[in-house]
Design a protein around this motif. Structure first.
Motif, mmCIF file in Angstrom:
data_model
loop_
_atom_site.group_PDB
_atom_site.id
_atom_site.type_symbol
_atom_site.label_atom_id
_atom_site.label_comp_id
_atom_site.label_asym_id
_atom_site.label_seq_id
_atom_site.Cartn_x
_atom_site.Cartn_y
_atom_site.Cartn_z
ATOM 1 N N TYR A 153 0.856 -1.286 0.076
ATOM 2 C CA TYR A 153 0.319 -0.294 0.102
ATOM 3 C C TYR A 153 1.090 1.098 0.090
ATOM 4 O O TYR A 153 2.418 1.053 0.415
ATOM 5 N N ALA A 154 0.530 2.265 0.246
ATOM 6 C CA ALA A 154 0.938 3.564 -0.774
ATOM 7 C C ALA A 154 -0.136 4.873 0.085
ATOM 8 O O ALA A 154 -0.972 4.822 -0.170
ATOM 9 N N ARG A 155 1.012 5.631 0.745
ATOM 10 C CA ARG A 155 -0.365 6.519 2.131
ATOM 11 C C ARG A 155 0.041 7.652 0.695
ATOM 12 O O ARG A 155 0.453 7.492 -0.186
ATOM 13 N N ASP A 156 -1.508 9.147 1.274
ATOM 14 C CA ASP A 156 -0.988 9.398 0.265
ATOM 15 C C ASP A 156 -0.534 10.366 0.362
ATOM 16 O O ASP A 156 0.338 11.309 1.635
ATOM 17 N N PRO A 157 0.439 11.077 -0.840
ATOM 18 C CA PRO A 157 1.527 11.565 -0.375
ATOM 19 C C PRO A 157 1.243 13.021 0.027
ATOM 20 O O PRO A 157 2.623 13.817 0.596
ATOM 21 N N ARG A 158 -0.085 13.663 -0.153
ATOM 22 C CA ARG A 158 0.163 14.512 0.067
ATOM 23 C C ARG A 158 -0.667 15.404 1.166
ATOM 24 O O ARG A 158 -0.544 15.999 2.425
ATOM 25 N N SER A 159 -1.308 14.004 1.660
ATOM 26 C CA SER A 159 -1.814 14.160 3.039
ATOM 27 C C SER A 159 -1.979 12.724 3.605
ATOM 28 O O SER A 159 -3.050 11.778 3.910
ATOM 29 N N PRO A 160 -0.906 12.244 4.376
ATOM 30 C CA PRO A 160 -0.797 10.722 4.435
ATOM 31 C C PRO A 160 -1.434 10.304 5.912
ATOM 32 O O PRO A 160 -1.945 9.282 6.240
ATOM 33 N N ARG A 161 -1.545 11.138 6.966
ATOM 34 C CA ARG A 161 -2.885 10.823 8.104
ATOM 35 C C ARG A 161 -4.630 10.828 7.940
ATOM 36 O O ARG A 161 -4.571 9.166 7.793
ATOM 37 N N THR A 162 -5.122 10.884 6.589
ATOM 38 C CA THR A 162 -6.302 11.223 6.094
ATOM 39 C C THR A 162 -6.761 10.722 4.947
ATOM 40 O O THR A 162 -7.771 10.487 5.055
ATOM 41 N N GLY A 163 -5.754 11.204 3.845
ATOM 42 C CA GLY A 163 -5.839 10.664 3.074
ATOM 43 C C GLY A 163 -5.768 9.481 2.124
ATOM 44 O O GLY A 163 -6.055 8.549 2.831
ATOM 45 N N SER A 164 -6.417 9.365 0.867
ATOM 46 C CA SER A 164 -7.006 8.277 0.197
ATOM 47 C C SER A 164 -5.440 7.556 0.068
ATOM 48 O O SER A 164 -4.962 7.802 -0.224
ATOM 49 N N VAL A 165 -5.245 6.134 0.661
ATOM 50 C CA VAL A 165 -4.598 5.446 0.973
ATOM 51 C C VAL A 165 -4.622 3.824 -0.889
ATOM 52 O O VAL A 165 -6.353 3.986 -1.446
ATOM 53 N N THR A 166 -3.588 3.805 -1.475
ATOM 54 C CA THR A 166 -3.694 3.484 -2.717
ATOM 55 C C THR A 166 -3.222 1.814 -1.734
ATOM 56 O O THR A 166 -2.434 1.471 -1.784
ATOM 57 N N PHE A 167 -4.141 0.636 -2.415
ATOM 58 C CA PHE A 167 -3.756 -0.568 -2.235
ATOM 59 C C PHE A 167 -3.545 -1.872 -2.905
ATOM 60 O O PHE A 167 -3.508 -1.039 -4.271
ATOM 61 N N GLY A 168 -2.600 -2.569 -3.170
ATOM 62 C CA GLY A 168 -2.049 -3.109 -4.192
ATOM 63 C C GLY A 168 -0.560 -3.516 -5.119
ATOM 64 O O GLY A 168 -1.350 -3.700 -6.119
ATOM 65 N N VAL A 169 -0.441 -1.759 -4.233
ATOM 66 C CA VAL A 169 0.924 -2.069 -5.311
ATOM 67 C C VAL A 169 1.901 -2.753 -4.517
ATOM 68 O O VAL A 169 2.179 -3.127 -3.888
ATOM 69 N N GLU A 170 2.744 -2.511 -5.305
ATOM 70 C CA GLU A 170 4.428 -3.458 -5.461
ATOM 71 C C GLU A 170 4.778 -3.242 -4.389
ATOM 72 O O GLU A 170 5.846 -1.834 -3.995
ATOM 73 N N PRO A 171 5.651 -4.394 -3.782
ATOM 74 C CA PRO A 171 6.276 -3.184 -2.730
ATOM 75 C C PRO A 171 7.965 -2.970 -2.882
ATOM 76 O O PRO A 171 8.254 -2.752 -3.858
ATOM 77 N N ALA A 172 7.913 -2.063 -2.334
ATOM 78 C CA ALA A 172 8.990 -0.483 -2.925
ATOM 79 C C ALA A 172 10.785 -0.876 -2.422
ATOM 80 O O ALA A 172 11.282 -1.259 -3.253
ATOM 81 N N THR A 173 10.511 -2.002 -1.556
ATOM 82 C CA THR A 173 11.952 -3.036 -1.096
ATOM 83 C C THR A 173 10.694 -4.071 0.077
ATOM 84 O O THR A 173 10.353 -4.334 0.031
ATOM 85 N N THR A 174 12.178 -4.715 0.353
ATOM 86 C CA THR A 174 12.108 -5.807 1.559
ATOM 87 C C THR A 174 13.155 -5.695 2.713
ATOM 88 O O THR A 174 13.861 -4.674 2.671
ATOM 89 N N LYS A 175 12.920 -5.883 4.152
ATOM 90 C CA LYS A 175 12.974 -5.956 5.210
ATOM 91 C C LYS A 175 15.002 -6.604 4.478
ATOM 92 O O LYS A 175 15.369 -5.937 5.560
ATOM 93 N N ALA A 176 15.046 -7.093 4.581
ATOM 94 C CA ALA A 176 16.134 -8.392 4.170
ATOM 95 C C ALA A 176 17.085 -7.469 2.928
ATOM 96 O O ALA A 176 18.380 -7.019 3.596
ATOM 97 N N ARG A 177 16.578 -6.777 1.954
ATOM 98 C CA ARG A 177 17.178 -6.182 1.449
ATOM 99 C C ARG A 177 17.581 -4.627 2.303
ATOM 100 O O ARG A 177 18.673 -3.961 2.239
ATOM 101 N N ILE A 178 16.586 -4.394 3.129
ATOM 102 C CA ILE A 178 16.723 -3.135 4.208
ATOM 103 C C ILE A 178 18.252 -3.574 5.093
ATOM 104 O O ILE A 178 19.181 -2.506 4.789
ATOM 105 N N ALA A 179 17.939 -4.528 5.326
ATOM 106 C CA ALA A 179 19.225 -5.482 6.703
ATOM 107 C C ALA A 179 20.742 -5.088 5.735
ATOM 108 O O ALA A 179 21.096 -4.322 6.097
ATOM 109 N N GLU A 180 20.496 -5.634 4.525
ATOM 110 C CA GLU A 180 21.520 -6.055 3.472
ATOM 111 C C GLU A 180 22.017 -4.363 3.663
ATOM 112 O O GLU A 180 23.670 -3.959 3.293
ATOM 113 N N PHE A 181 21.138 -3.916 3.156
ATOM 114 C CA PHE A 181 22.257 -2.206 3.109
ATOM 115 C C PHE A 181 21.947 -1.261 3.831
ATOM 116 O O PHE A 181 23.595 -0.966 3.898
#
Length: 396
Positions: A133-161
């Protein structure tokens, strides 16, 4: 023109990219020096608003966060707030956004935000980057959420970085936060629930232990022969236990469709759809129980009601003790203190997608500032995730 955004501007831009395109479409790249060409100098008017999800050109009051490879390359324009990234950043740590604009990649962004975000908000950003999912870029608290998107990364990739740049500022804090993140969250509220279940008691969580999200469980052959669905996916499972949770928000049953119906036929159709969804939920719980999973439903009212989630977690702890003969981590300890319960509920209210959340977040930040003299620990402010650097702008 060449420009690379970072920190809060990058978070905004990556949200826009994922919301509009369903994934990060740009290629991974390295950091380039900022360049206003074909213009001779930087002006606010040449900054492309589309890929950066801004409605007006940047200004001194609302600067754009950018990153440069050397200090001498910092643009002098007052509408930029610039950082320097040296050669110790791993290759391919940036991503193209189009229109000659790039951003720090999700792994580097997670590291950057470690030093300026409250750890709990930072963890929620981690769930979002590793989720669908992705929060609304302009209003992340109460704006519309976009569902079903591709993950931007994974926990494993962040750990490796993080392992690839051990000397950089914020790495240790980023690792501590990452420990509470899980892959594959399907919604912001599901992520918040998972984080609260996972967080230790000392950080206002329930301390139940690590969690796994949205894993598909196949149905046994015996049940398949009887027409049962082939698989079920519980939202949250507590590792090492049979316990788990399914979050059902206000939109889970589309009751509004009944009220919207303009004819008796439409109303009956809407009622049938709601009833079918309700029955499917009951069957889901039975089928998961047959697989040895005790999955408790959590509804939006449990989060908004004072002490509502505490009651659910007590029921989970009791079920685990009575049915499995084992404790559910430190949940009992988390529930033992009325003071912790009050602070935890205020934390929940400050993070939920409703307008009063802003008030709770401001109040928590004010108490922190009064207690410690400096506002080093803040949560959410207005419609933005707040960073330590932005607190000085919160005088209103």
């Amino acid at each position: 023109m060449l420009l690379t955004v970072n920190r809060m501007s990058a978070l905004r831009a990556l949200r826009r990219e994922r919301s509009e395109n369903g994934r990060l479409t740009g290629a991974r790249t390295d950091l380039a020096a900022p360049d206003p060409t074909p213009r001779k100098r930087w002006t606010a008017g040449i900054i492309p608003k589309g890929p950066l999800a801004i409605d007006a050109p940047p200004s001194r009051d609302r600067p754009l966060d950018i990153v440069v490879p050397q200090a001498r390359l910092r643009p002098r324009a007052a509408f930029f707030r610039s950082s320097v990234h040296g050669g110790d950043i791993p290759p391919g740590s940036y991503v193209s956004l189009g229109e000659e604009v790039a951003s720090v990649g999700p792994e580097l962004l997670f590291l950057e935000l470690a030093g300026v975000m409250h750890p709990i908000v930072h963890a929620l950003v981690g769930y979002e980057l590793c989720g669908t999912y992705a929060r609304d870029p302009r209003s992340p608290r109460t704006g519309s959420v976009t569902f079903g998107v591709e993950p931007a990364t994974t926990k494993a990739r962040i750990a490796e970085f993080l392992d690839g740049c051990p000397g950089l500022r914020g790495v240790d804090q980023a690792r501590r936060t990452l420990a509470h993140v899980a892959d594959n969250a399907w919604s912001p509220t599901e992520a918040l629930l998972a984080l609260l279940v996972r967080l230790p008691v000392t950080e206002l969580g329930f301390g139940a232990g690590p969690v796994t999200l949205n894993v598909r469980h196949e149905t046994t052959a015996e049940l398949l022969q009887r027409g049962v669905r082939a698989s079920r996916v519980p939202d949250i499972e507590v590792d090492g236990t049979p316990m788990g949770f399914n979050y059902d928000g206000y939109g889970h049953f589309d009751l509004a469709s009944i009220a919207r119906a303009e004819s008796a036929e439409e109303r009956m159709g809407a009622m049938r759809s709601v009833r079918e969804k309700y029955l499917d939920d009951l069957r889901r719980n039975r089928e998961l129980t047959a697989r040895g999973k005790i999955i408790l439903p959590v509804i939006a009212d449990d989060l908004f009601a004072d002490g509502g989630l505490d009651t659910v977690m007590l029921e989970a702890a009791l079920a685990c003790e009575e049915l499995c003969g084992q404790s559910l981590g430190d949940v009992r300890l988390a529930l033992a203190s009325p003071l912790l319960a009050r602070k935890r509920q205020e934390l929940i209210w400050s993070l939920l997608p409703w307008e009063p959340g802003t008030r709770y977040a401001r109040a928590m930040a004010a108490r922190q500032e009064a207690r410690e003299g400096t506002p080093e620990d803040v949560l959410l402010l207005g419609d933005e995730f707040v960073t330590v650097e932005e607190v000085s702008l919160a005088g209103d």
